[in-house]
Design a protein around this motif. Structure first.
Motif, mmCIF file in Angstrom:
data_model
loop_
_atom_site.group_PDB
_atom_site.id
_atom_site.type_symbol
_atom_site.label_atom_id
_atom_site.label_comp_id
_atom_site.label_asym_id
_atom_site.label_seq_id
_atom_site.Cartn_x
_atom_site.Cartn_y
_atom_site.Cartn_z
ATOM 1 N N UNK A 119 53.561 65.944 8.386
ATOM 2 C CA UNK A 119 53.055 64.747 7.734
ATOM 3 C C UNK A 119 51.781 64.245 8.411
ATOM 4 N N UNK A 120 51.735 64.353 9.722
ATOM 5 C CA UNK A 120 50.525 63.935 10.445
ATOM 6 C C UNK A 120 49.349 64.834 10.061
ATOM 7 N N UNK A 138 46.003 63.694 8.250
ATOM 8 C CA UNK A 138 44.669 63.991 8.788
ATOM 9 C C UNK A 138 43.809 64.677 7.732
ATOM 10 N N UNK A 139 44.410 65.585 6.963
ATOM 11 C CA UNK A 139 43.672 66.239 5.877
ATOM 12 C C UNK A 139 43.227 65.203 4.843
ATOM 13 N N UNK A 140 44.176 64.329 4.452
ATOM 14 C CA UNK A 140 43.838 63.280 3.483
ATOM 15 C C UNK A 140 42.748 62.358 4.024
ATOM 16 N N UNK A 141 42.840 62.034 5.313
ATOM 17 C CA UNK A 141 41.830 61.177 5.927
ATOM 18 C C UNK A 141 40.464 61.854 5.867
ATOM 19 N N UNK A 166 34.282 59.172 0.653
ATOM 20 C CA UNK A 166 33.580 57.926 0.962
ATOM 21 C C UNK A 166 32.113 58.216 1.242
ATOM 22 N N UNK A 167 31.856 59.272 2.027
ATOM 23 C CA UNK A 167 30.469 59.634 2.321
ATOM 24 C C UNK A 167 29.740 60.023 1.036
ATOM 25 N N UNK A 168 30.426 60.780 0.163
ATOM 26 C CA UNK A 168 29.808 61.154 -1.115
ATOM 27 C C UNK A 168 29.560 59.923 -1.969
ATOM 28 N N UNK A 169 30.503 58.984 -1.966
ATOM 29 C CA UNK A 169 30.322 57.755 -2.744
ATOM 30 C C UNK A 169 29.167 56.931 -2.183
ATOM 31 N N UNK A 170 29.044 56.896 -0.855
ATOM 32 C CA UNK A 170 27.921 56.166 -0.245
ATOM 33 C C UNK A 170 26.592 56.815 -0.615
ATOM 34 N N UNK A 171 26.555 58.150 -0.579
ATOM 35 C CA UNK A 171 25.334 58.852 -0.985
ATOM 36 C C UNK A 171 25.014 58.571 -2.446
ATOM 37 N N UNK A 172 26.049 58.608 -3.289
ATOM 38 C CA UNK A 172 25.843 58.343 -4.714
ATOM 39 C C UNK A 172 25.371 56.912 -4.931
ATOM 40 N N UNK A 173 25.967 55.971 -4.191
ATOM 41 C CA UNK A 173 25.551 54.575 -4.312
ATOM 42 C C UNK A 173 24.102 54.410 -3.861
#
Length: 160
Positions: free
Chosen positions: A49-50, A54-57, A64-71
């Motif tokens: 589960x950890x 970690x994979x999900x994180x 999030x980085x892609x969304x920031x770049x898109x924004x």
């Protein structure tokens, strides 16, 4: 045999014997082994589960980085669009002012031409009246009248 320590030891050995007879140490060992296996399984599950977390994180951080770049790209595009619209509006306003100025200049030129024509016409009328009165005073008779009328008509036609 009257010693109580002896009887306590005998009772202890009988109790231990009964425990072995009913298989209590084996059951306790099995329970401890099953509990240890269950704890090991829970630890393995927690580790899995950890790793999944970690994979999900990492995935969410990448999203999030892609969304920031898109924004940032959307903001950049919006700024470019705003600048383009502002320059188009400025060009349209300059063109509008230029057309209005040209229209006003044309109206002024037309008004000047009309005023000049009116002044010229007024001057012609004044000159005709002055020459008519001078000629009427100088020449007399029917011939003079027809000559003056014909001359005045010729002058009017040529001046207008």
């Amino acid at each position: 045999m009257a010693n109580p320590t002896f009887w306590v030891a005998v009772a202890l050995f009988i109790f231990i014997g009964l425990l072995y007879y009913y298989g209590v140490p084996g059951n306790v060992g099995k329970q401890l082994d099953s509990r240890g296996k269950r704890i090991a399984d829970e630890l393995a599950e927690a580790k899995r589960l950890r790793e999944d977390a970690e994979k999900l994180l990492k995935e969410f951080e990448a999203k999030r980085a892609a969304a920031e770049r898109e924004a940032a790209e959307i903001v950049s595009n919006a700024k470019e669009e705003a600048e383009r619209l502002a320059s188009e509006a400025q060009e349209k306003m300059a063109d509008f002012v230029k057309r209005r100025t040209a229209s006003a200049e044309a109206k002024i030129a037309q008004a000047e031409a009309q005023a000049s024509a009116e002044v010229r016409a007024a001057a012609v009328d004044a000159a005709i009246k002055a020459s008519e009165s001078v000629l009427r005073q100088e020449i007399t008779g029917n011939a003079a009248s027809s000559l003056v009328s014909q001359g005045l008509n010729d002058v009017r036609a040529k001046l207008q």
